[in-house]
Motif scaffolding. Structure first.
Motif, PDB file in Angstrom:
ATOM      1  N   GLY A 184       4.318 -46.854  16.507  1.00  0.00           N
ATOM      2  CA  GLY A 184       3.774 -47.960  15.729  1.00  0.00           C
ATOM      3  C   GLY A 184       2.375 -47.636  15.237  1.00  0.00           C
ATOM      4  N   PHE A 185       1.774 -48.545  14.478  1.00  0.00           N
ATOM      5  CA  PHE A 185       0.461 -48.299  13.882  1.00  0.00           C
ATOM      6  C   PHE A 185      -0.655 -48.424  14.911  1.00  0.00           C
ATOM      7  CE2 PHE A 185       2.739 -48.969   9.922  1.00  0.00           C
ATOM      8  CZ  PHE A 185       2.120 -48.058   9.085  1.00  0.00           C
ATOM      9  N   PHE A 186      -1.564 -47.462  14.894  1.00  0.00           N
ATOM     10  CA  PHE A 186      -2.758 -47.483  15.724  1.00  0.00           C
ATOM     11  C   PHE A 186      -3.979 -47.219  14.854  1.00  0.00           C
ATOM     12  CE2 PHE A 186       0.284 -46.980  19.093  1.00  0.00           C
ATOM     13  CZ  PHE A 186      -0.329 -47.569  20.198  1.00  0.00           C
ATOM     14  N   LYS A 187      -5.103 -47.798  15.260  1.00  0.00           N
ATOM     15  CA  LYS A 187      -6.369 -47.514  14.589  1.00  0.00           C
ATOM     16  C   LYS A 187      -7.002 -46.287  15.235  1.00  0.00           C
ATOM     17  CE  LYS A 187      -7.330 -52.371  13.542  1.00  0.00           C
ATOM     18  NZ  LYS A 187      -8.255 -53.519  13.771  1.00  0.00           N
ATOM     19  N   ARG A 188      -8.030 -45.779  14.582  1.00  0.00           N
ATOM     20  CA  ARG A 188      -8.770 -44.661  15.156  1.00  0.00           C
ATOM     21  C   ARG A 188      -9.362 -45.056  16.501  1.00  0.00           C
ATOM     22  NH1 ARG A 188      -9.858 -40.259  11.980  1.00  0.00           N
ATOM     23  NH2 ARG A 188      -9.372 -40.412   9.749  1.00  0.00           N
ATOM     24  N   LYS A 189      -9.423 -44.100  17.413  1.00  0.00           N
ATOM     25  CA  LYS A 189      -9.989 -44.239  18.762  1.00  0.00           C
ATOM     26  C   LYS A 189      -9.112 -45.042  19.707  1.00  0.00           C
ATOM     27  CE  LYS A 189     -14.806 -43.837  17.246  1.00  0.00           C
ATOM     28  NZ  LYS A 189     -16.176 -44.440  17.292  1.00  0.00           N
ATOM     29  N   GLU A 190      -7.912 -45.436  19.276  1.00  0.00           N
ATOM     30  CA  GLU A 190      -7.028 -46.171  20.168  1.00  0.00           C
ATOM     31  C   GLU A 190      -6.069 -45.259  20.933  1.00  0.00           C
ATOM     32  OE1 GLU A 190      -6.789 -50.634  18.260  1.00  0.00           O
ATOM     33  OE2 GLU A 190      -5.128 -49.269  17.869  1.00  0.00           O
ATOM     34  N   LEU A 191      -5.876 -44.046  20.455  1.00  0.00           N
ATOM     35  CA  LEU A 191      -5.076 -43.056  21.179  1.00  0.00           C
ATOM     36  C   LEU A 191      -5.995 -41.925  21.618  1.00  0.00           C
ATOM     37  CD1 LEU A 191      -1.848 -42.921  18.968  1.00  0.00           C
ATOM     38  CD2 LEU A 191      -2.193 -44.144  21.116  1.00  0.00           C
ATOM     39  N   VAL A 192      -5.527 -41.109  22.564  1.00  0.00           N
ATOM     40  CA  VAL A 192      -6.384 -40.037  23.070  1.00  0.00           C
ATOM     41  C   VAL A 192      -6.808 -39.118  21.932  1.00  0.00           C
ATOM     42  CG1 VAL A 192      -5.542 -40.066  25.434  1.00  0.00           C
ATOM     43  CG2 VAL A 192      -4.304 -38.738  23.716  1.00  0.00           C
ATOM     44  N   PRO A 193      -8.035 -38.561  21.978  1.00  0.00           N
ATOM     45  CA  PRO A 193      -8.590 -37.806  20.841  1.00  0.00           C
ATOM     46  C   PRO A 193      -7.721 -36.649  20.376  1.00  0.00           C
ATOM     47  CG  PRO A 193     -10.285 -38.246  22.484  1.00  0.00           C
ATOM     48  CD  PRO A 193      -8.984 -38.680  23.090  1.00  0.00           C
TER      49      PRO A 193
END
Length: 457
Positions: free
Chosen positions: A244-253
């Motif tokens: 699904g859609f995630f914004k920047r910095k919401e998943l591991v780098p």
């Protein structure tokens, strides 16, 4: 209402209720929904509202956590706290008090990590609630934002309040002798932790498995089909690996960097993160948001590395026992647990203090410390962390109290904290009295007779 004085005041409790029991909040959503036919607005504070279901949930939650007997006075007190929360939010809007998005996102991620640890991992969390991490975060975001804004407002109101020893003694003297709480045995503990590292061979095997899958995809096989078959991220695997859609910095780098370099439909090389190895396909990008799917392969932890961790901690213990290094310095230099290594290895209780009731001690060390003397350091103990990692730790028993009735000598920190909360609560009440007329407040007639709400009348 006054038979348990050495407790946080209810205003602070309700403002932090979902922080302390966010699992319960989600369980309430997962179970039968509130009967909306009997739900409705019971208070309005400018643009903020309190629903009957908000009151019922907070009331039942408080009863469950404190084991108090149900009473209308208690329900009124909880209702007052909810109204006060809404007044904080209303005044924050008027005064333009805000919280940065990065702080909200950071707190959101921290709490989802906590939830994941409680149920045994991200996959189990998604399975339990039948929702993706993205959906859970979307549902939590506004609640967390409101909580952080309330905390900021409360800090502005009472953050500079302090208590003197004289005030602590006066507070304690006002408690009736027959109302003094009885404290069970508590311990103070410190730990040094070593995680069992994955061997190079195991990492290579996991990486090679993904490399072989990548070749099959590039040769024409369907990414989503292979994700369902091989991915160890169980929740996303059921959806063909789609997150699904995630914004920047919401998943591991590492994951984000690889995904954002792709064009829609593109396949990444194998990417390593703290969760294992990923193969990523970018599905779509919308501004600063992106939708992707992945296949996750996790290397197993080798038994031989557990033995290495035990040997290493045994050596560290010998250094401490022989006075070659202090426990606090060893924790800072050698512990893998970032939550405790910088504070001497000290373990906090659920309430955030260093005093842990024996019934809350981790079962993996309960019987070990039960036979230890104060100041003693355990042999290395093998255990599994809340997020499922194999680990080893040594534990120091710093102090252990005997069951007793509250007194100033043995319980000064707790009594001082209660006195401070009481003084802060009075400061907050004074702030409400001064600001009650600055916002529009409407109380449902059913609750206008609540004595606790007299300051709003």
């Amino acid at each position: 209402m006054h038979n348990q004085p050495i407790q946080p005041n209810r205003f602070i409790y309700v403002a932090a209720a979902i922080i302390l029991s966010i699992v319960s909040a989600f369980q309430a959503q997962a179970q039968a929904p509130v009967n909306r036919l009997v739900d409705g607005i019971i208070a309005k504070v400018d643009n903020q509202i309190v629903l009957r279901s908000d009151l019922e949930f907070s009331y039942l939650q408080y009863l469950a956590q404190t084991k108090q007997q149900p009473s209308e006075d208690l329900k009124c007190e909880i209702f007052k706290s909810l109204v006060q929360d809404k007044l904080l939010l209303a005044r924050a809007e008027i005064d333009s008090v805000t919280v940065e998005d990065d702080r909200i996102t950071g707190e959101l991620n921290r709490r989802v990590d906590y939830l994941s640890a409680q149920v045994g991992g991200v996959e189990r969390l998604e399975q339990y609630y039948n929702k993706s991490i993205r959906q859970l975060k979307e549902e939590l975001r506004k609640t967390i934002k409101d909580q952080l804004v309330m905390q900021k407002m409360q800090e502005q109101i009472s953050g500079k309040v302090r208590v003197t020893p004289k005030e602590v003694a006066a507070y304690f003297s006002r408690i009736p002798q027959d109302s003094l709480p009885y404290f069970s045995s508590e311990v103070e503990l410190a730990q040094i932790v070593n995680y069992a590292e994955v061997s190079k061979q195991q990492k290579q095997e996991a990486r090679q498995q993904l490399e072989d899958i990548r070749k099959r995809i590039l040769a024409g096989e369907d990414f989503a089909t292979l994700a369902k078959q091989y991915s160890q991220d169980v929740a996303s695997a059921a959806a063909g690996g789609e997150l699904g859609f995630f914004k920047r910095k919401e998943l591991v780098p590492e994951y984000e960097a690889a995904a954002m370099r792709l064009e829609p439909g593109g396949i990444s090389n194998v990417v390593e993160s703290q969760f294992g190895f990923h193969l990523i396909q970018l599905i779509e990008r919308k501004g600063q948001e992106y939708n992707s799917r992945h296949i996750l392969i996790k290397p197993a932890t080798a038994t031989v590395n557990i033995q290495e961790a035990i040997a290493e901690l045994d050596s560290v213990r010998n250094l401490i026992v022989n006075d070659s290094i202090s426990f606090a310095k060893a924790a800072k230099d050698f512990s893998d647990d970032f939550n405790t290594k910088d504070n001497g290895g000290s373990i906090s209780s659920r309430a955030g203090t260093t005093y842990i009731p024996m019934d809350q001690v981790d079962p993996s060390i309960f019987f070990v410390i039960d036979t230890m003397e104060v100041g003693e350091i355990s042999k290395p103990i093998q255990y599994r962390t809340e997020d499922g990692r194999e680990a080893v730790r040594i534990v120091k028993l710093i102090s252990k109290s005997t069951p007793h009735q509250a007194n100033l000598k043995d319980d000064y920190p707790k009594i001082a904290a209660a006195a401070l909360n009481d003084k802060k609560s009075r400061a907050v009440d004074e702030w409400f009295r001064k600001n009650i007329d600055t916002v529009y407040i409407e109380i449902d007639p059913e609750y206008q007779d609540c004595k606790a709400l007299q300051l709003t009348q």
